[in-house]
Design a protein around this motif. Sequence first.
Motif, PDB file in Angstrom:
ATOM      1  N   PHE A 130       0.819  -1.207   0.000  1.00 46.10           N
ATOM      2  CA  PHE A 130       0.000   0.000   0.000  1.00 46.10           C
ATOM      3  C   PHE A 130       0.858   1.263   0.000  1.00 46.10           C
ATOM      4  CE2 PHE A 130      -2.947  -3.222   1.698  1.00 46.10           C
ATOM      5  CZ  PHE A 130      -3.897  -3.131   0.695  1.00 46.10           C
ATOM      6  N   GLY A 131       2.122   1.120   0.451  1.00 44.39           N
ATOM      7  CA  GLY A 131       3.045   2.237   0.315  1.00 44.39           C
ATOM      8  C   GLY A 131       3.360   2.518  -1.143  1.00 44.39           C
ATOM      9  N   LYS A 132       3.446   1.487  -1.947  1.00 44.48           N
ATOM     10  CA  LYS A 132       3.688   1.661  -3.379  1.00 44.48           C
ATOM     11  C   LYS A 132       2.507   2.363  -4.044  1.00 44.48           C
ATOM     12  CE  LYS A 132       5.168  -0.991  -7.447  1.00 44.48           C
ATOM     13  NZ  LYS A 132       5.508  -2.361  -7.946  1.00 44.48           N
ATOM     14  N   ILE A 133       1.302   1.961  -3.685  1.00 45.60           N
ATOM     15  CA  ILE A 133       0.100   2.615  -4.223  1.00 45.60           C
ATOM     16  C   ILE A 133       0.067   4.079  -3.786  1.00 45.60           C
ATOM     17  CG2 ILE A 133      -2.419   2.652  -4.053  1.00 45.60           C
ATOM     18  CD1 ILE A 133      -2.337  -0.401  -3.910  1.00 45.60           C
ATOM     19  N   PHE A 134       0.422   4.334  -2.534  1.00 48.89           N
ATOM     20  CA  PHE A 134       0.461   5.697  -2.023  1.00 48.89           C
ATOM     21  C   PHE A 134       1.441   6.558  -2.812  1.00 48.89           C
ATOM     22  CE2 PHE A 134       3.075   8.480   0.724  1.00 48.89           C
ATOM     23  CZ  PHE A 134       2.154   9.493   0.972  1.00 48.89           C
ATOM     24  N   LEU A 176      13.200  10.357   2.618  1.00 46.00           N
ATOM     25  CA  LEU A 176      13.809   9.507   3.644  1.00 46.00           C
ATOM     26  C   LEU A 176      13.084   8.172   3.760  1.00 46.00           C
ATOM     27  CD1 LEU A 176      14.493  12.163   6.440  1.00 46.00           C
ATOM     28  CD2 LEU A 176      16.203  10.929   5.080  1.00 46.00           C
ATOM     29  N   TRP A 177      11.760   8.193   3.602  1.00 38.61           N
ATOM     30  CA  TRP A 177      11.011   6.941   3.726  1.00 38.61           C
ATOM     31  C   TRP A 177      11.295   6.021   2.541  1.00 38.61           C
ATOM     32  CZ3 TRP A 177       6.668   4.431   1.375  1.00 38.61           C
ATOM     33  CH2 TRP A 177       6.147   3.374   2.138  1.00 38.61           C
ATOM     34  N   ILE A 178      11.340   6.583   1.340  1.00 42.04           N
ATOM     35  CA  ILE A 178      11.570   5.766   0.149  1.00 42.04           C
ATOM     36  C   ILE A 178      12.959   5.139   0.171  1.00 42.04           C
ATOM     37  CG2 ILE A 178      11.853   5.825  -2.363  1.00 42.04           C
ATOM     38  CD1 ILE A 178       9.735   8.048  -2.423  1.00 42.04           C
ATOM     39  N   PHE A 179      13.971   5.950   0.464  1.00 38.30           N
ATOM     40  CA  PHE A 179      15.353   5.478   0.336  1.00 38.30           C
ATOM     41  C   PHE A 179      15.968   5.041   1.662  1.00 38.30           C
ATOM     42  CE2 PHE A 179      14.703   8.601  -3.121  1.00 38.30           C
ATOM     43  CZ  PHE A 179      14.877   7.748  -4.197  1.00 38.30           C
ATOM     44  N   GLY A 180      15.193   5.093   2.734  1.00 37.29           N
ATOM     45  CA  GLY A 180      15.768   4.784   4.035  1.00 37.29           C
ATOM     46  C   GLY A 180      15.531   3.376   4.532  1.00 37.29           C
TER      47      GLY A 180
END
Length: 476
Positions: free
Chosen positions: A58-62, A116-120
Amino acid sequence: MVEWLDPLILARWQFGLTTLYHFLFVPLTLGMVFIVAGLQTAWVRTGKLKYLHLTRLFGKIFLINFAMGVVTGIVQEFQFGMNWSDYSRFVGDVFGAPLAMEGLFAFFLEASMIGLWIFGWDKLPAKLHLATIWLLALSTTLSAYFILAANAFMQNPVGFEINEELGRAELTDIGAVLTNPVALTQFPHTILASMMFAAVVVVAVAAYHLSKGQYLDEMRTALRLGLIVNIVAFVGVGLTGDQLGLVMVETQPMKMAAAEALYQTTSGASFSLFSLGTPDGTSEIFSIRVPYLLSFLSTHDFNGTVEGINDLQAQYTEQFGPGEYTPIIWVTYWSFRWMIGLGALSALISAVGLWLTRGGRAVSDRAWKLAIWSAPLPLLAILVGWTFTEMGRQPWIVFGLMRTEDGVSPGVTGLEVLISLIAFTLIYGVLAVVEFKLIVRAAVDGPKEWAKYDADHGAEGSGTGSVDPAKLATVY
């Protein structure tokens, strides 16, 4: 001039269409970020892989939706200077303040946290990485508040004074703008409605996979989560909508009268679920009514007095001069009912879904299809709700301060607006198809990209395994 080349009409159509298009993405962003944050919190606390899988899915959809929302939002703001320059000159000092705060504070934090969330995932400790998604949720919500505060000024102008020499409104109290009662009630109403849409998207994704018999543990969890969030959020929408209605009666009584097509001031006014009558309201052919409900919604008193369209029209004519101060009644009447009806239908379907799936009971294919195809209901409710909000304000672009016809750019021709309207519509249409396909692909793929890791580490492919989040971080 040919009427269909009237710059005012075309500018209004362009602003309305681009606004509704932009708002296709906003609710999913506002609601989904909290669902993703909640799922990631569950993973960090329990170490159960199913929560990690759902977070990533669901993070990907977001993220797909977020990117499209940013692009369309930038175009939206440019219209104020391009098609509505007289409006921008007159109230830009006030209206622009919360928008500037949104860009400088909220969006800056939003952009930082999403990076930061995507690459962290493989660089930050699990709890610190979790903090980035919650800060992202906070900044996204804060961004929405600043934008709603700007819109609230158009509904109920406060915190300004008119500079007669310059002929413009100037900001005198930013606190009054940010604590506008319209913004304070409209904000929770918008956030909770967005939670409803995000929740039913989660339900639709879960229903699809459960109908295929795959990722059962993850999708059962997602299904129950989505159903419960949708029902709880609907209750919140009703409560906040009640407060918003009281503020609307106080600040824009014509809008409430137009919502009911109430022409005569009435005490103990009823609310019509369905009504047919003459356009001028002089004769009612048929209606289904709930006695005293409109008075209660407007005043919290079953015998309260609700001002009618005719009296308000006479009052505004005396106050503001000759003119038509009544919005398009059939638009306000039906958009108000579709808003309520579609939201209620979505919550009802979720309640039935909770009952049918209790105790892990088997569900028919027809029920799964209903869950999938009912996903747009809250979004449609939100769109017609905003149609009611904005159309009910007409003929004002800033209620009681500036008429819509006075805000359009004087140097822009109808042909120029028409060309840009067609161009944006075509481009947005293509982008909408692209985004829809990307989201559907992500939803259909599900969490299978992580199944190999589960198998390699001895966890079941359904996500029932448990792994220390600190040790798992480097894998993602």
